[in-house]
Design an enzyme around this catalytic site. Structure first.
Site, short mmCIF file in Angstrom:
data_model
loop_
_atom_site.label_atom_id
_atom_site.label_comp_id
_atom_site.label_asym_id
_atom_site.label_seq_id
_atom_site.Cartn_x
_atom_site.Cartn_y
_atom_site.Cartn_z
N ASP A 65 -29.30 12.81 17.68
CA ASP A 65 -29.14 11.36 17.46
C ASP A 65 -29.83 10.90 16.18
OD1 ASP A 65 -27.84 11.01 20.06
OD2 ASP A 65 -29.84 11.28 20.92
N HIS A 108 -20.93 11.49 17.31
CA HIS A 108 -21.20 11.08 15.93
C HIS A 108 -20.55 9.73 15.68
CE1 HIS A 108 -21.99 15.46 14.41
NE2 HIS A 108 -22.83 15.04 15.33
#
Length: 431
Positions: free
Chosen positions: A14, A42
């Site tokens: 992340d 993503h």
């Protein structure tokens, strides 16, 4: 000759890799995924429009980029086709731009069922997987009983392999977990249908990439998750099931390691983690600083939607990630989230069992007992959001970035000051 760049996360995932990869694809002719599965989310923001990709490389939105899924990726054919259709609905000709290794191990419905059954059985001791079958699929790969994408193109071969696999997993589901079993014919028919759609997209990825290198095209290798989730080097057992480090880019696509020219490590200006496992610099959700980072940073997983745990920047863990990956440069993301904080803290060491430790312990039990040793730095009141030149950053922001460089031992090559691809400062281009 072109330049081959590997992008990896240096924390627990992340870190903002999707945006940076999308930005870098302006200079890349090929973008390749080399590990993980659709457990990676993503998020890209282009002209204010958000796109979340889980399997297809972020470069798919670029008209002149070829996107590749390498043999190191565990593939959910269903999830991939869903993603392709979503892109096509937005006018993106994904099938024209995408090529997939036929050697990709497949994630099947039994893997998802096993993932859920195991997490449920563990209760409070659950690892906190995404529940998408990633781990069980990698297990079958290593056990040499996995079904590959190429098997979908041969009915009899697939039926034999699938029958043996379901006999094994259905026994475990029924007699060990007391969970529903998978219907052989239903899984077979679905797999064959997926194979029909995906067969035209397959290619020898190693040969394709080697040929592209010879023509001088730049290649970008896109990592998923983060170094601290690596199956070997991460906070085991609270890790993912693949090698997330830069070295996996070669093995996961079929190119030689000496072809990799530049390793870019992505790290937030602070630290986050999803799921269970030790996190030395973690701040409580109800802590003022923890709440600031979570709310300002919109810290919710793109794949799971779970709230991320937030904490201060951990230079000890990031320095270890830099060593493992042999980083050429760092990209610091979400710098703007720190705007307005009076004091910032950097973890420069741990206190473990009464002793000062400046390296990351390899045992999770030891790391769980570590207390962070902090160095405080002054924050800045000015906004960094959208700044595109390093000199325009507040003086204290530049000092903060400089201290990270010193502690990690790697130059800061790029800085992200917002979610849009244009909100990026480049001090050293990887290409």
């Amino acid at each position: 000759m072109g330049t081959n760049v590997v992008v990896v996360g240096t924390q627990w995932g992340d870190e903002g890799k999707g945006k940076i990869v999308d930005w870098l694809t302006e200079n890349a002719g090929v973008v390749a995924r080399f590990q993980g599965g659709h457990n990676a989310g993503h998020t890209l923001v282009i002209d204010g429009e958000q796109t979340v990709l889980h399997l297809i490389p972020s470069g798919i939105l670029r008209e002149d980029a070829t996107c590749v899924i390498g043999n190191g990726v565990v593939l959910s054919a269903e999830a991939l086709l869903e993603e392709i259709r979503e892109l096509e609905a937005r006018g993106v000709p994904a099938r024209e731009r995408l090529r997939i290794s036929p050697s990709c191990p497949l994630i099947l419905p039994c893997h998802v069922a096993l993932d859920h059954a195991r997490e449920k059985a563990k209760g409070k001791a659950a690892i906190g997987t995404t529940g998408r079958g990633i781990g069980p699929a990698y297990e079958d790969k290593v056990a040499r009983r996995g079904v590959r994408l190429s098997d979908l193109f041969h009915r009899e071969r697939l039926a034999q392999k699938l029958g043996e696999l379901l006999d094994y997993h259905n026994f475990v589901l029924k007699h060990y977990f007391g969970a529903p079993t998978m219907d052989f014919q239903e899984v077979l028919d679905q797999a064959l249908a997926h194979g029909e759609e995906l067969r035209p997209l397959t290619a020898d990825v190693g040969a394709l990439l080697t040929a592209e290198m010879r023509t001088g095209r730049n290649i970008l290798f896109e990592g998923a998750q983060g170094t601290l989730l690596d199956i070997d080097h991460g906070t085991y057992p609270f890790v993912t099931s693949s090698n997330t480090c830069a070295g996996a880019a070669a093995a996961g696509t079929g190119v030689g390691p000496r072809t990799l020219d530049y390793i870019l490590g992505i790290t937030k200006a602070y630290t986050t983690r999803v799921g269970q496992g030790p996190f030395p610099t973690e701040l409580d959700f109800d802590d003022e600083m923890g709440m600031h980072l979570g709310e300002r940073g919109h810290e919710f997983g793109a794949t799971t939607g779970r709230q991320r745990r937030c904490g201060w920047f951990d230079a000890v863990a990031t320095r270890r990630a830099a060593q493992i990956n042999s980083l050429s440069g760092l990209c610091i993301t979400k710098l703007d989230v720190l705007d307005g904080l009076e004091t910032l803290r950097l973890c420069v060491g741990y206190r473990c069992q009464g002793e000062l430790c400046e390296t990351l312990p390899s045992e999770v039990e030891t790391l769980s007992e570590c207390e962070p040793v902090y160095e405080d730095m002054p924050g800045w009141a000015e906004s960094t959001s959208g700044i595109e030149r390093y000199e325009d950053l507040p003086e204290n922001a530049r000092a903060y970035l400089g201290r990270i460089e010193e502690l990690v031992g790697v130059p800061v090559a790029m800085i992200s000051t917002g979610p849009d691809r244009n909100e990026t400062i480049v001090r050293q281009s990887p290409f």
